[in-house]
Design a protein around this motif. Sequence first.
Motif, short mmCIF file in Angstrom:
data_model
loop_
_atom_site.label_atom_id
_atom_site.label_comp_id
_atom_site.label_asym_id
_atom_site.label_seq_id
_atom_site.Cartn_x
_atom_site.Cartn_y
_atom_site.Cartn_z
N ASN A 120 3.80 0.40 -3.93
CA ASN A 120 3.48 -0.13 -5.34
C ASN A 120 3.53 0.85 -6.25
OD1 ASN A 120 1.23 -1.00 -7.25
ND2 ASN A 120 2.21 -2.81 -6.34
N LEU A 170 0.00 1.93 -7.25
CA LEU A 170 -0.81 2.75 -6.55
C LEU A 170 -0.28 4.34 -6.38
CD1 LEU A 170 -1.51 0.31 -3.49
CD2 LEU A 170 -3.09 1.33 -5.17
N ARG A 207 -6.41 -0.11 -5.44
CA ARG A 207 -6.04 -0.88 -3.96
C ARG A 207 -6.36 -2.14 -3.72
NH1 ARG A 207 -3.32 2.18 -0.43
NH2 ARG A 207 -3.66 4.29 -1.52
N ARG A 210 -8.31 4.68 -8.03
CA ARG A 210 -7.28 4.47 -6.85
C ARG A 210 -7.91 3.44 -5.86
NH1 ARG A 210 -7.32 8.88 -4.44
NH2 ARG A 210 -8.10 8.40 -2.41
N GLN A 248 -1.40 6.30 -9.32
CA GLN A 248 -2.71 6.59 -9.30
C GLN A 248 -2.87 7.72 -8.53
OE1 GLN A 248 -4.82 5.10 -11.78
NE2 GLN A 248 -6.27 6.89 -10.89
N PHE A 267 0.84 -1.33 0.02
CA PHE A 267 -0.17 0.02 -0.16
C PHE A 267 0.89 1.32 0.04
CE2 PHE A 267 -4.23 -1.89 1.87
CZ PHE A 267 -4.36 -2.40 0.79
#
Length: 553
Positions: free
Chosen positions: A289, A292, A375, A371, A295, A286
């Motif tokens: 990455n 992620l 996730r 997003r 985004q 989280f």
Amino acid sequence: MKRLLASVSLVALLAGCAVTPAPFSKDELAAQSAADRSEMFKGGEPLAGPLTVAEAIARALRYNLDKRSKMMEEALALGQLDVDRFDLLPKLTANAGYTERSEPNATRSRDLYNQTTGTGNPSYSADRFARTADLTMSWNILDFGLTYFTAKSNADRALVATERRRKAVHNLISEVRFAYWRAAAYQTLKSDVEKAVAEARLALDKARLVERENLKAPAESLRYQKSLLETLRQLTAIQQELSTARIELAALINVPPGTEIALAVPEAMSPPDWTVSLERMEEQAFVNNPDLREQGYLTRISVDDTKKAIIKMLPGVTFTGSRNYDYNSFLMDNHWYEAGAKLSWNLMNIISGPSALKYAETNEAVAKARRIALRMAVLAQVHISERQFRNATSQFEQSDELWKVDRRLAELSDAKAANDASGMLERVAGRASAIASQLRRFQTYAQLEQAYAKMQATMGDDLLPDSIAAQDLPGLSATIAARLETWGRMPEAVALVPTPAAPAPVTSIKLSPAPQPPAAPQPAAPQPTAKPVSALGWLGLDDSTAPAKAAAP
């Protein structure tokens, strides 16, 4: 003058009509091909000695063309930031002009009330040759606001390019590790496969001779030939399976495909050590990455677009200041300063503003939804990659056991084989089975290495930092080799919440790879049963790294 204008117009018209498609000639294509081929392998250090996994990754990180393109995209995005900084400054414009009239700009005066023209001679107050120049500085507040948020968006796009480069590096490392071990299988099995193929062809020739001379029953001879042909087909399939492995590795490390690559294949192959719990993997994914992060930056860009839509509905104020020059001989002062302010408001933006604002807010909501969905996808990918790694580890251990059994069977068949046809068939079949088992062992280990690298990529765990001290290839290889030794053993994720002041002592569970069995095949030892532990111990967290329960991101 009229003739000159007509001639220029005719030349321009003919030049516009003369534009036709011009394909490259064969010589131009050949020259371009030679130049590009030289550029492809420019700067690469020649291979010296056996190639290790660390050196293969180092060469890919330095010389791979796909990674170069991602780095150039990142550099291009960072270069846009320097351009945007200058756009925030006031505009400084220098103008100069020259005009010439064929006749003076002479005029007569007309009475406003009587509408009678004066009877005096015409007069003029400007030269036939006019030369003007000015240096003007202007600053529009509305343009400054729009440019500011555009610069912020471009800064986020530069960060997006950085995350895409990180993702490309992760994928490259995974591909290199997979291709390396396939090439290692080719190097290890090549001589054995060629020897077994030659022996199978020799046995097949003898079997056909036996059939022609009717030394055995036709059915028995044909069944024997069928067995040899099946074995030969299996060996040929293995050759074809491994024939492209070295080419794929050469392309990844950017060396000519026909280059002979010697690999430093270790004698013992064991699964990588992995001691990170699933919850810690989720936290690290989280945070680190690259998808992620990308985004998240795209969401910030959509927020800036909303602010730009609001600013466009405001009036714009322009301040100007200039130094002017006019070389008209009739003027009293040819040089003067000028300053002013102007208010402009595009009223159509007020009408279209609500629609633009609604569109920007919808875009912001879509980016947020993407997003959150991403996730969830990353969360699932963490669990899938971890399970794939565990499954690949189990498959490798089973393939390793099977290879050891087939190897011993091949040794036994070699020891008791006679010169008759059936003994040769047994020896060839035993060797083919051992070679196939060893191929599966290398293949499962390559899949294990690939799954391990994909698990690290999902977590966003970089093999190397963005900047390292070693710039030469040997230093980079040594750094990667040292990092590979500890990669995945000690969790390096950043805690998302503060550590409790006084956590209770816990017992951690360490997942160690299965011990290597001895040369003789023995049944696998049963797995020990874990002792009862606390909740934090079940998650694999010790006293110093146990975070409090965090809210869902």
